[in-house]
Design an enzyme around this catalytic site. Structure first.
Site, PDB file in Angstrom:
ATOM      1  N   HIS A 171     -10.716  -5.896  -2.307  1.00 46.29           N
ATOM      2  CA  HIS A 171     -11.756  -5.679  -1.287  1.00 46.29           C
ATOM      3  C   HIS A 171     -12.904  -4.942  -1.980  1.00 46.29           C
ATOM      4  CE1 HIS A 171      -9.283  -6.938   2.090  1.00 46.29           C
ATOM      5  NE2 HIS A 171      -8.315  -6.139   1.702  1.00 46.29           N
ATOM      6  N   ASN A 228       1.971  -5.220  -3.129  1.00 45.69           N
ATOM      7  CA  ASN A 228       0.560  -5.504  -2.828  1.00 45.69           C
ATOM      8  C   ASN A 228      -0.193  -4.204  -2.549  1.00 45.69           C
ATOM      9  OD1 ASN A 228      -1.477  -7.569  -2.163  1.00 45.69           O
ATOM     10  ND2 ASN A 228      -1.335  -6.805  -0.063  1.00 45.69           N
ATOM     11  N   GLU A 271      -6.426 -10.515  -1.113  1.00 47.94           N
ATOM     12  CA  GLU A 271      -7.229 -10.258   0.099  1.00 47.94           C
ATOM     13  C   GLU A 271      -8.707 -10.204  -0.260  1.00 47.94           C
ATOM     14  OE1 GLU A 271      -5.744  -6.874   2.297  1.00 47.94           O
ATOM     15  OE2 GLU A 271      -3.657  -7.416   1.932  1.00 47.94           O
ATOM     16  N   ASP A 296     -12.454 -10.094  -0.640  1.00 52.14           N
ATOM     17  CA  ASP A 296     -13.739 -10.176   0.054  1.00 52.14           C
ATOM     18  C   ASP A 296     -14.705  -9.264  -0.679  1.00 52.14           C
ATOM     19  OD1 ASP A 296     -12.898  -7.660   1.039  1.00 52.14           O
ATOM     20  OD2 ASP A 296     -12.605  -8.378   3.083  1.00 52.14           O
ATOM     21  N   GLU A 347       0.807  -1.235   0.000  1.00 54.30           N
ATOM     22  CA  GLU A 347       0.000   0.000   0.000  1.00 54.30           C
ATOM     23  C   GLU A 347       0.833   1.276   0.000  1.00 54.30           C
ATOM     24  OE1 GLU A 347      -2.700  -0.514   3.292  1.00 54.30           O
ATOM     25  OE2 GLU A 347      -3.546  -2.355   2.455  1.00 54.30           O
TER      26      GLU A 347
HETATM   27  O1  G2I Z   1      -7.809  -3.568   6.346  1.00 55.39           O
HETATM   28  C1  G2I Z   1      -7.930  -4.748   5.601  1.00 55.39           C
HETATM   29  C2  G2I Z   1      -6.603  -5.180   5.035  1.00 55.39           C
HETATM   30  C3  G2I Z   1      -6.112  -4.184   3.999  1.00 55.39           C
HETATM   31  N1  G2I Z   1      -4.865  -4.604   3.388  1.00 55.39           N
HETATM   32  C4  G2I Z   1      -3.784  -4.944   4.324  1.00 55.39           C
HETATM   33  C5  G2I Z   1      -4.262  -5.914   5.391  1.00 55.39           C
HETATM   34  O2  G2I Z   1      -3.238  -6.137   6.326  1.00 55.39           O
HETATM   35  C6  G2I Z   1      -5.501  -5.389   6.070  1.00 55.39           C
HETATM   36  O3  G2I Z   1      -5.853  -6.351   7.068  1.00 55.39           O
HETATM   37  C7  G2I Z   1      -6.406  -5.838   8.243  1.00 55.39           C
HETATM   38  C8  G2I Z   1      -6.741  -6.985   9.178  1.00 55.39           C
HETATM   39  O4  G2I Z   1      -7.719  -7.807   8.548  1.00 55.39           O
HETATM   40  C9  G2I Z   1      -7.281  -6.448  10.491  1.00 55.39           C
HETATM   41  O5  G2I Z   1      -7.431  -7.529  11.434  1.00 55.39           O
HETATM   42  O6  G2I Z   1      -5.475  -4.982   8.847  1.00 55.39           O
HETATM   43  C10 G2I Z   1      -6.046  -4.356  10.007  1.00 55.39           C
HETATM   44  C11 G2I Z   1      -5.065  -3.322  10.532  1.00 55.39           C
HETATM   45  O7  G2I Z   1      -4.688  -2.436   9.570  1.00 55.39           O
HETATM   46  C12 G2I Z   1      -6.357  -5.409  11.076  1.00 55.39           C
HETATM   47  O8  G2I Z   1      -7.007  -4.808  12.159  1.00 55.39           O
HETATM   48  C13 G2I Z   1      -6.316  -4.844  13.362  1.00 55.39           C
HETATM   49  C14 G2I Z   1      -6.984  -3.883  14.319  1.00 55.39           C
HETATM   50  O9  G2I Z   1      -6.956  -2.591  13.722  1.00 55.39           O
HETATM   51  C15 G2I Z   1      -6.246  -3.865  15.599  1.00 55.39           C
HETATM   52  O10 G2I Z   1      -6.934  -3.064  16.513  1.00 55.39           O
HETATM   53  C16 G2I Z   1      -6.097  -5.267  16.137  1.00 55.39           C
HETATM   54  O11 G2I Z   1      -5.259  -5.261  17.286  1.00 55.39           O
HETATM   55  O12 G2I Z   1      -6.290  -6.134  13.920  1.00 55.39           O
HETATM   56  C17 G2I Z   1      -5.489  -6.179  15.075  1.00 55.39           C
HETATM   57  C18 G2I Z   1      -5.324  -7.623  15.528  1.00 55.39           C
HETATM   58  O13 G2I Z   1      -6.561  -8.215  15.761  1.00 55.39           O
END
Ligand code: G2I
Length: 458
Positions: free
Chosen positions: A235, A199, A264, A266, A157
């Site tokens: 997404h 990515n 990714e 969805d 990103e």
């Molecule tokens: O935002 C969707 C995805 C976009 N592209 C990069 C990916 O890395 C991203 O994944 C998401 C995860 O699915 C989430 O699970 O990235 C988020 C963070 O940027 C993740 O969220 C985080 C929460 O913001 C935190 O509060 C939490 O501690 O997940 C963490 C672990 O559960």
């Protein structure tokens, strides 16, 4: 479950503790899980995985059954792996990676350098100190996982949204425009075997942002900066729908000489509309030779980072949705509603008599193999059936023809890749109740095995 059309009985009468049958499937009977159907097309089908959910048996049951690749959802990010500068913590990521390798699943590494989810100490760095910290981070993490990663999201990103195709402003970007190529060169130096990917999101169709990424990849290829693949996060929702030029966009990147992967996926929505969009994504990938894998960003709707949009293939209880069937069909598998996959781990009694050995007896086990073969490759699905005594473990023996090799195994551990190969249960499927069946599979190159499998109970 697969429905064999032709059955070649290779079961010698009287074999009890070591016996099997062999079934050959026509292509129309293609494999019946996302992973095996994708494998039949030479691709992987993966999912994002959260380490803390692995103890949930519904979650891990679907993971083991359906997917041939995993991406740690958060566990490899900078804040997780280097919470304190110079002090690395790989425990959660290792759990996912080692489990995937045991199950014969590929691993996408995510992500080495990203403006988001940085530990506090990195957020507070700038200039040379941050550049050096990034180089050290990439080196350490890529070295730790050397040999275990199929593809790394080296940089995630790095381009801005909006119409000008500019780089995203971030502390990493402010260390100098060359930070991306430095990250790629550093990753290559640490791990010469993993494919190295850029990515991003909102790059799924042709637009100013994807044009800018395209120009960067073109420049990297021209100057010999090591880049092997581009990930398209995909997404989608009503505000950001599947673009009509999705396939054309994947193809133009592939034409630069990189693999492309859907990383990714969805799609918010429900019912037929959602199912149609999933099918369209799959068809686009299959139409691009260098689109070698699809990863969905979570297993059940409730596992999603945007759960309220119900964007995934399984509902909160782990039941396959219409989007699942559409995805499977688009992958080329034949789907029959009466043979929908189970929602619990696959130790239920066999529902396919023609692939089952004769009445289970004795204290051993029997094995039968269904093969979906094409020129140069095959996918084998093996059923292991317990005899009159509960199994606590099993090993299936198969001999591959000369020149053939196992390239990928799921739900079992293979002893080798060529010749006589033993497949032993993994932790979750060693226990099989009397007369019940469990399944594993493998993909191979060359000609499919045609010898009778043996089954040994442990
Ligand atoms: O935002 C969707 C995805 C976009 N592209 C990069 C990916 O890395 C991203 O994944 C998401 C995860 O699915 C989430 O699970 O990235 C988020 C963070 O940027 C993740 O969220 C985080 C929460 O913001 C935190 O509060 C939490 O501690 O997940 C963490 C672990 O559960």
């Amino acid at each position: 479950m697969t429905r064999p059309r032709t059955t070649v009985i290779a079961l010698a009468a009287g074999l009890l503790a070591a016996a099997g049958s062999f079934v050959v499937l026509s292509p129309a009977d293609a494999a019946s899980t996302l992973g095996s159907a994708a494998a039949a097309k030479g691709r992987y089908f993966g999912t994002a995985v959260a380490a803390y959910k692995l103890s949930d048996s519904v979650y891990s049951g679907i993971l083991n059954r359906e997917f041939t690749s995993v991406t740690p959802e958060n566990e490899m990010k900078w804040d997780a792996t280097e919470p304190t500068q110079g002090s690395f913590n790989y425990s959660s990521a290792d759990t996912i990676v080692n489990r995937a390798i045991t199950n014969g699943q590929k691993v996408r590494g995510h992500a080495l350098a990203w403006h988001s989810q940085q530990p506090g100490w990195a957020q507070n760095l700038s200039g040379t100190a941050l550049r050096n910290a990034m180089v050290n981070h990439v080196t350490q993490v890529a070295t730790h996982y050397r040999g275990k990663i199929d593809s790394w999201d080296v940089v995630n990103e790095a381009f801005a949204d909006g119409g000008n195709g500019a780089r995203r402003d971030s502390n990493l970007q402010r260390t100098g425009n060359d930070w991306i190529e430095v990250a790629f060169r550093t990753a290559r130096a640490a791990d010469s075997t993993a494919k190295l990917c850029y990515n991003d999101y909102n790059t799924d169709g042709q637009n100013a942002k994807s044009n800018a990424v395209y120009a960067m990849v073109q420049d990297f290829k021209a100057r010999g900066v090591p880049i092997d693949c581009v990930g398209f996060q995909s997404h989608f929702n009503s505000a950001s729908p599947l673009p009509s030029d999705y396939q054309a966009n994947l193809q133009r990147f592939a034409n630069l000489g990189v693999d492309v992967q859907i990383t990714e996926l969805d799609i918010e929505g429900s019912g037929t509309a959602q199912a149609n969009s999933y099918a369209a994504v799959v068809r686009a990938c299959l139409a691009v030779t260098r689109c070698n894998g699809i990863t969905v960003w979570g297993i059940r709707d409730t596992d999603s980072w945007r759960a309220s949009g119900t964007p995934l293939l399984f509902d909160g209880s782990g039941n396959p949705k219409a989007a699942y069937s559409a995805t499977l069909t688009a992958l080329g598998a034949t789907t029959d509603p009466s043979t929908s996959p189970p929602t619990s781990p696959s130790t239920s009694p066999s529902a396919s008599p023609s692939t089952s050995p004769s009445t289970p007896s004795g204290s051993g086990c029997t094995a039968s193999v269904s093969v979906n073969a094409w020129t140069g490759g095959f996918v084998a699905t093996v059923k292991v059936t317990a005899g009159a005594t509960r199994l606590s473990g099993w090993t299936v023996g198969l001999t591959l023809p000369s020149g053939s090799a196992v390239s990928n195994t799921w739900s079992a551990t293979a002893s080798g890749t060529t010749g006589a190969v033993s497949f032993t249960n993994v932790a979750y499927n060693g226990a099989v109740n009397p007369a019940a069946t469990t399944e594993f599979g493998f993909q191979g190159t060359g000609t499919a095995p045609s010898t009778t499998p043996t089954c040994t109970a442990r």
